[in-house]
Design an enzyme around this catalytic site. Structure first.
Site, PDB file in Angstrom:
ATOM      1  N   THR A 116       1.994  -2.206   0.827  1.00  3.90           N
ATOM      2  CA  THR A 116       4.170  -1.844   0.412  1.00  3.90           C
ATOM      3  C   THR A 116       4.517  -0.878   0.730  1.00  3.90           C
ATOM      4  O   THR A 116       4.203  -1.127   2.346  1.00  3.90           O
ATOM      5  CB  THR A 116       3.818  -0.852  -0.984  1.00  3.90           C
ATOM      6  OG1 THR A 116       3.051   0.091  -0.972  1.00  3.90           O
ATOM      7  CG2 THR A 116       2.178  -2.271  -2.383  1.00  3.90           C
ATOM      8  N   GLU A 134      -2.077   0.324  -0.135  1.00  4.18           N
ATOM      9  CA  GLU A 134      -0.674   0.617  -0.792  1.00  4.18           C
ATOM     10  C   GLU A 134       0.043   2.374  -0.747  1.00  4.18           C
ATOM     11  O   GLU A 134      -0.033   2.556   0.661  1.00  4.18           O
ATOM     12  CB  GLU A 134      -0.747   2.139  -2.633  1.00  4.18           C
ATOM     13  CG  GLU A 134      -0.564   0.377  -3.519  1.00  4.18           C
ATOM     14  CD  GLU A 134       1.081   1.537  -4.076  1.00  4.18           C
ATOM     15  OE1 GLU A 134       1.671   1.477  -3.572  1.00  4.18           O
ATOM     16  OE2 GLU A 134       0.519   1.016  -5.681  1.00  4.18           O
ATOM     17  N   HIS A 135       1.051   2.264  -1.044  1.00  6.12           N
ATOM     18  CA  HIS A 135       1.967   3.402  -0.455  1.00  6.12           C
ATOM     19  C   HIS A 135       0.957   4.643   0.637  1.00  6.12           C
ATOM     20  O   HIS A 135       0.369   4.977  -0.156  1.00  6.12           O
ATOM     21  CB  HIS A 135       3.235   4.366  -1.255  1.00  6.12           C
ATOM     22  CG  HIS A 135       2.408   4.541  -2.190  1.00  6.12           C
ATOM     23  ND1 HIS A 135       2.236   6.649  -2.617  1.00  6.12           N
ATOM     24  CD2 HIS A 135       1.697   4.991  -3.548  1.00  6.12           C
ATOM     25  CE1 HIS A 135       1.986   6.521  -3.121  1.00  6.12           C
ATOM     26  NE2 HIS A 135       1.061   5.737  -4.236  1.00  6.12           N
ATOM     27  N   ASP A 136       1.918   4.606   1.652  1.00  6.99           N
ATOM     28  CA  ASP A 136       1.802   6.516   2.346  1.00  6.99           C
ATOM     29  C   ASP A 136       0.603   6.307   2.600  1.00  6.99           C
ATOM     30  O   ASP A 136       0.137   7.922   3.328  1.00  6.99           O
ATOM     31  CB  ASP A 136       1.973   7.373   1.478  1.00  6.99           C
ATOM     32  CG  ASP A 136       3.278   7.750   1.299  1.00  6.99           C
ATOM     33  OD1 ASP A 136       3.890   7.925   1.950  1.00  6.99           O
ATOM     34  OD2 ASP A 136       3.659   7.435   0.046  1.00  6.99           O
ATOM     35  N   ASN A 154      -2.159   6.969  -0.088  1.00  9.07           N
ATOM     36  CA  ASN A 154      -1.953   8.372   0.412  1.00  9.07           C
ATOM     37  C   ASN A 154      -3.766   8.113   0.712  1.00  9.07           C
ATOM     38  O   ASN A 154      -3.929   9.180   1.095  1.00  9.07           O
ATOM     39  CB  ASN A 154      -2.280   9.097  -0.226  1.00  9.07           C
ATOM     40  CG  ASN A 154      -0.819   9.661  -0.591  1.00  9.07           C
ATOM     41  OD1 ASN A 154      -0.006  10.099   0.213  1.00  9.07           O
ATOM     42  ND2 ASN A 154       0.418   9.652  -1.836  1.00  9.07           N
TER      43      ASN A 154
END
Ligand code: UDP
Length: 208
Positions: A116, A134-136, A154
């Site tokens: 993402t 996933e994000h970050d 994260n």
């Protein structure tokens, strides 16, 4: 002269990666490079050893290291660099990648992988079938995601870590360098460097 792409490793991983490159680079000549298998053919492609690959006269040569073991990937990546042969990324057409994803050279992204947004990934990342990042997330060099491995937002993953099939890493968790997450594990706490965790919730593996 035709571009030549060598898929390093003619075993299970390589046989799943070469067809991706065939689709990505329709004009290129493809072959397997393997030091442990006798020269021959597999799935209609030649297998050669490293020396024979180097001897090929094509000016435009590149390698995809399709071997699950991350230490081997690093060793072979160093060998390619020493020979001035670039690594090529193998990426299935079905891979979804969103915004601001930085990914190092030589990744192998299998069918149905999702990356993402706002993600950093190092060298020679292997993301097997249906895995996601996933994000970050921040993923270091030579990390391996087995089929269906999932890192939620994260998450930080150290170099040479291995996330097993179907394992899921909770948002914000840190996985240390060289750690192994067992198949199907649910990781809810940080994992130390070199540690192996298994189960739900994931706990350190105690060997008897
Ligand atoms: N291999 C190689 N050079 C090396 C290490 C491994 O050519 O320095 C080859 C090895 O001979 C084998 C393949 O890489 O054919 C690895 O296959 P394996 O079944 O162990 O793993 P996978 O395909 O799942 O990564």
């Amino acid at each position: 002269m035709t571009r030549l792409i060598g898929v390093y490793g003619a075993s299970g991983c390589g046989r799943g990666i070469l067809p991706l490159l065939r689709e990505q680079y329709p004009g290129a000549e493809l072959l397997f490079i393997d030091d442990g298998q006798a020269p021959g053919r597999v799935n209609g492609q030649d297998i050669v050893d490293w020396t024979a690959f180097l001897e090929r006269k094509n000016r435009d040569k590149a390698v995809s290291i399709a071997i699950a073991d991350s230490q081997t990937r690093q060793r072979l990546a160093d060998k390619c660099a020493a020979a001035d042969i670039p690594l090529v990324e193998a990426r299935a057409a079905s891979v979804v990648q969103m915004d601001e994803v930085a990914i190092g050279p030589g990744a192998c992204l299998s069918p149905f992988v999702t990356l993402t947004s706002n993600i950093s990934i190092g060298r020679c990342f292997h993301a097997n079938l249906y895995s996601y990042v996933e994000h970050d997330c921040v993923v270091a060099d030579y990390v391996t995601f087995a089929p269906g491995a999932k890192a939620n937002g994260n998450v930080t993953i150290g170099e040479h870590a291995y996330i097993g099939s179907g394992a899921i890493v909770r948002q914000g968790i840190s996985i240390g360098a060289g750690a192994t997450v067992g198949m199907g594990a649910v990781v809810t706490r940080d994992v130390a460097a070199g540690e192996t965790v298994v189960g739900n919730p994931a706990r350190p593996l105690i060997k008897d």
